[in-house]
Design an enzyme around this catalytic site. Structure first.
Site, short mmCIF file in Angstrom:
data_model
loop_
_atom_site.label_atom_id
_atom_site.label_comp_id
_atom_site.label_asym_id
_atom_site.label_seq_id
_atom_site.Cartn_x
_atom_site.Cartn_y
_atom_site.Cartn_z
N GLY A 205 0.81 -1.21 0.00
CA GLY A 205 0.00 0.00 0.00
C GLY A 205 0.84 1.26 0.00
O GLY A 205 0.67 2.15 -0.84
N ALA A 206 1.77 1.35 0.93
CA ALA A 206 2.59 2.54 1.05
C ALA A 206 3.76 2.26 1.99
O ALA A 206 3.78 1.23 2.66
CB ALA A 206 1.77 3.70 1.60
N MET A 207 4.70 3.19 2.04
CA MET A 207 5.91 2.96 2.83
C MET A 207 6.33 4.22 3.57
O MET A 207 6.39 5.31 3.00
CB MET A 207 7.03 2.48 1.87
N HIS B 160 -1.64 6.13 8.71
CA HIS B 160 -0.81 5.00 9.09
C HIS B 160 0.67 5.31 8.85
O HIS B 160 1.51 5.17 9.74
CB HIS B 160 -1.24 3.76 8.30
N GLU B 161 0.99 5.73 7.64
CA GLU B 161 2.40 5.98 7.31
C GLU B 161 2.94 7.15 8.12
O GLU B 161 4.08 7.13 8.59
CB GLU B 161 2.59 6.24 5.81
N HIS C 146 3.76 6.10 11.64
CA HIS C 146 4.99 5.32 11.74
C HIS C 146 6.18 6.18 12.13
O HIS C 146 7.18 5.67 12.63
CB HIS C 146 5.32 4.65 10.39
N GLU D 167 3.90 -2.58 13.24
CA GLU D 167 2.71 -2.67 12.39
C GLU D 167 1.41 -2.84 13.19
O GLU D 167 0.43 -2.15 12.93
CB GLU D 167 2.87 -3.77 11.35
#
Ligand code: TRP
Ligand code: ZN
Length: 872
Positions: free
Chosen positions: A269-271, A305-306, A309, A328
């Site tokens: 999805g993404a990083m 979410h990202e 993080h 996660e």
């Protein structure tokens, strides 16, 4: 001759710190048309106490090594060798501190794995988690090595006007031959998996965010030029997430800049790369014409979410990859809480629980089962699973429920106080939660050690004379090895309803720790109706006997919205399962009158929140239903599901049509607020029921909606209804969808494929094969692959055709994809892993395909690991 790649299994128990560590990384990227040169300079130190003659080991994969030197002296080949395929060893003795320089060349244009440095459309980008940095340059590529990075990028100015890396830009300027450069400095030490660089011709939008200590952060979002107008929703979401994390956890952003880049080709999805998040376009781009309401909400959640993080993952990172759920599970929990606050808490909870039940429970109940903290892996990429993410988040949620909101916050504060800037373990997190609250969480470790879904049985007794209620809770859990798990520590939230529907007693959280435990509650004035496991307070299967009357009562009165929904789901699944049994026994299927009454009441209750009303009317999904069948019989299940839906629609046709019409919004103005979203949800659930009838009148309604839709939500809903009813209207709608929307937009094309691949029609296999041969289909793009392959794998009846043709077709595609993109191929192969749940012919067919993969020469380690584990 061609030797089989050694499959090396790594174990959690084998963790050891390195003898040397890299402290500072300097990188120079020289990007050319079909080759990139990477020069690196690593400042290395020997760890205190490590032997002086210890060799120095570096990870490197698929690199062409041009030169290697230490402190300016070229290393002779006799000093280093590849001791394993991807592990270079430099022999000792070595100085206690030195600089290692290397020059390697790579070809991003040929990197179809999308790990390391690759080219997506015209954009150079990187993906380093979990073990991609070693595909860029030599490095101790493990998360406990945290270093500061300085990066210089040089590229052609016309094709790559934008040059990005982590941290702040320190310098930029022109070079000879139409080239230019930029340098970046990231002051925060980070593991290599958080490194990122991007070079390309990108458009962007800019904004700013003022933190609560009044620091101004520049926010930039980049995409291909034609997509720039679809970045605004993501920008808006980002600012909300930044504010929310300050307010909820006191966590502020720590750099002056935050960038997001959207790329078409991405394995996940993404990083969360430090200050340079890279996103799959599907998780960031949105406009009403191209994204559904669900997409808008998903994008908001992933952006958050990202961003989250940055603290849970980046500032405090994982010691080793077995600890993945540390970042996660926690970050998913945080993004779920954020979305609950931004939209509707109950709706979001229902959606999340649906994912756990329909995806994580089957994983936990099959050959791929693993604890949220796995014990071993061959390819780490295979452990980015719903168990690590979603069950991991449920485990974090249990701390939250056990300790309360304030207690959880105290634990988080202590966690950051103790561990900011370091690489830690799940045990460190649990210890911070326990210590901050002065509680014992020893037994809670079992959630990290044992796989499998616990079953909790509840028996209630009420003593009228003594006014005493006693609840007997018994838990059991089968481990994947077939043994019994030790009892878990879990919170069971319980409500007590009086006969008039009011709360007889205040809600309680029962702390279940024993295999069998009795909870006695005194002074209970009348026999209550129990509302158990409110909000799905633990990731378990609850068993409690009650009749349809009691379920209807809960549907009407429970103040816990989640359990109101849950009661309805139970009623639906009872009827569907009973019909599946009837079907298998060759008996007539029936519609339970109580169910129709309950559905009618829900449909007519205009006082309800429309999103909740829509979910209350939605049947449990097939994956979910299959999970509670002893032996999954796809034909009986799907037929029973269709019958039940159709009979409800037949009984309530007029009401459904009226509710549909009452919730139509004017076509000429699009609205995106909660009310409008609720109306669309409700209207489209009604349309789904009506379409089950399949007559001309309802299909014309669907077609009209497809042709006149003013947003993607309505187009997708109508087209899905029609795709399941092949014929004139369906052809027209899908052709319109393609010509007007999908033809020139990759993400919409994916939706167009997914709708057709998921459609339950007798032509399903022929349709997916045709889509696979469609001129716009490319196996190189993971989004397109997932749209076709994963959607088809969810097409219960036709993927699982008894003759095995569905399984064979998918396996053909997986083997083809594996040659290009092992990570994505392996993910898709997991769809064959649950074979033990099916009848004998289907088991045999799925196993045969897994064996075929295992016996194929040259299969990647990712895909091989899935085949081996599934067959073990
Ligand atoms: N850390 C990413 C997340 O936020 C996961 C991820 C992105 C990933 N790209 C990846 C994992 C590639 C493995 C391989 O969840
Ligand atoms: Zn994540």
């Amino acid at each position: 001759m061609a030797e089989k790649k050694a499959l090396k299994e790594k174990f959690r128990r084998d963790y050891t710190p390195t003898n040397y560590f890299v402290e500072q990384v300097n990188l120079l990227f020289q990007v050319f048309e079909d080759c990139t040169k990477v020069s690196s300079s690593l400042k290395v130190k020997r760890r205190d106490g490590a032997p002086e003659n210890a060799p120095f080991q570096l990870d490197g994969e698929g690199l062409t090594l041009q030169s290697l030197s230490i402190d300016g002296e070229t290393l002779p080949p006799s000093r280093y060798s590849w001791v394993e395929e991807d592990l270079l060893e430099i022999s000792g003795p070595l100085p206690s501190s030195f600089v290692l320089q290397s020059l390697v060349t790579t070809k991003p244009e040929e990197n179809t794995q999308l790990s390391g440095l690759y080219k997506s459309s015209s954009i150079y980008c990187t993906q380093c988690e979990a073990e991609g940095f070693r595909r860029i340059t030599l490095m101790q590529d493990r998360p406990d090595i945290m270093a500061t990075y300085e990066v210089r990028i040089e590229a052609d100015k016309e094709s790559c006007p934008v040059l990005l890396s982590n941290g702040n830009m320190t310098e930029n300027g022109d070079l000879e031959n139409g080239r230019h450069f930029a340098t970046y400095n990231d002051p925060f030490p980070k593991p290599s998996y958080l490194f990122a660089m991007v070079a390309g011709d990108l458009g962007f939008i800019r904004d700013t965010f003022v933190t609560r200590s009044e620091k101004v952060v520049a926010l930039n979002m980049y995409s291909e030029h034609n997509n720039v107008k679809k970045l605004y929703h993501a920008m808006d979401s980002l600012k909300k997430a930044m504010r929310w994390d300050e307010e909820t956890f006191g966590l502020e952003y720590d750099l002056d800049i935050f960038n997001v880049v959207a790329v078409n080709d991405f394995n996940m999805g993404a990083m969360e790369n430090k200050s340079l998040n890279i996103f799959n376009t599907s998780c960031v781009l949105a406009s009403p014409e191209t994204a559904t309401d669900a997409d808008y909400e998903r994008i908001q959640g992933i952006i958050a979410h990202e961003y989250f993080h940055n603290w849970t993952g980046n500032r405090v990172t994982c010691r080793d990859w077995f600890q993945l759920t540390l970042k996660e599970g926690l970050t998913v929990f945080r993004d779920q809480q954020f979305s609950m606050d931004m939209t509707s808490a109950a709706v979001k909870r229902i959606e999340d629980v649906n994912v756990v039940r329909s995806m994580q429970f089957p994983e936990d109940n099959g050959p791929m089962a693993h604890p949220i903290r796995p014990e071993s892996y061959i390819a780490m990429d295979n452990f980015y699973t719903v168990t690590v993410y979603r069950k991991g988040a449920e485990v974090i949620r249990m701390y939250h429920t056990l300790l309360g909101k304030e207690g959880f916050r105290k634990g988080m504060d202590l966690y950051f106080q103790r561990h900011d800037g370091s690489a830690v373990t799940c045990d460190d997190f649990r210890r911070a939660m326990a210590d901050a609250n002065g509680v014992d969480l020893t037994q809670f470790e079992r959630w990290y050690l044992q796989a499998g879904t616990p079953v909790v049985r509840c028996e209630a007794k009420y003593d009228v004379e003594a006014k005493r209620l006693s609840l007997l809770l018994k838990q059991s859990c089968r481990t994947p090895q077939g043994g019994d798990a030790l009892p878990f520590h879990m919170p069971i939230r319980v409500g007590f309803l009086a006969q008039d529907g009011s709360e007889l007693l205040p809600e309680r959280v029962l702390e279940l720790k024993e295999a069998s435990q009795e909870f006695v509650i005194e002074n209970v004035n009348s026999k209550p109706v129990l509302s158990l496991l409110r909000g799905f307070s633990a990731p378990i299967k609850l068993e409690y006997e009650r009749d349809d009357e009691e379920l209807a009562f809960l549907m009407a009165h429970d103040k816990d919205s989640f359990n109101r929904w849950e009661a309805g789901q139970l009623m639906f699944s009872r009827t569907i399962h009973a019909n599946a049994k009837a079907m298998q026994a060759g008996q007539a299927m029936q519609l339970n009158a109580k169910l129709v009454d309950a559905v009618r009441r829900t449909l007519l209750d205009t006082s309800l929140d429309k999103s909740l009303q829509a979910y209350a009317l939605t049947l449990p999904n097939l994956q979910n239903l299959a999970e509670s069948m002893e032996i999954v019989d796809p034909d009986a299940l799907v037929d029973a599901y269709k019958f039940t839906k159709k009979e409800i629609a037949r009984s309530l046709r007029d009401h459904l049509l009226k509710t549909y019409e009452a919730n139509l919004l004017p076509e000429d103005s699009f609205r995106n607020d909660a009310e409008a979203i609720g109306m669309r949800r409700l209207k489209n659930v009604c349309l789904g029921y009506l379409a089950a009838l399949g007559d001309k009148e309802v299909l014309d309604v669907c077609l009209k909606q497809a042709l006149t839709a003013n947003c993607m939500t309505d187009l997708v809903a109508a087209a899905s209804c029609l795709a399941a009813n092949p014929g004139e209207q369906s052809d027209k709608a899908l052709e319109h969808f393609y010509q007007q929307h999908a033809k020139d937009d990759n993400l919409v094309f994916c939706k167009w494929i997914a709708i057709q691949a998921a459609a339950c029609t007798d032509q399903a296999l022929e349709i997916v094969d045709k889509l696979f041969k469609h001129p716009s289909f490319t196996i190189k793009n993971p989004n397109i692959c997932r749209s076709l392959f994963i959607s088809f794998a969810g097409n219960m009846k036709h993927f699982h055709r008894a003759d095995g043709s569905g399984h064979r077709w998918l396996t053909d595609r997986i083997l083809e994809l594996d040659k290009l993109n092992p990570q994505t191929a392996a993910k898709i192969l997991t769809k064959l892993a649950g074979y033990k749940r099916f009848d004998a012919p289907r088991q045999a067919s799925m196993k045969a395909q897994l064996e075929r993969v295992r016996n194929t020469e040259g299969v990647s380690k990712d895909t091989m690991e899935i085949a081996i584990r599934a067959l073990a």
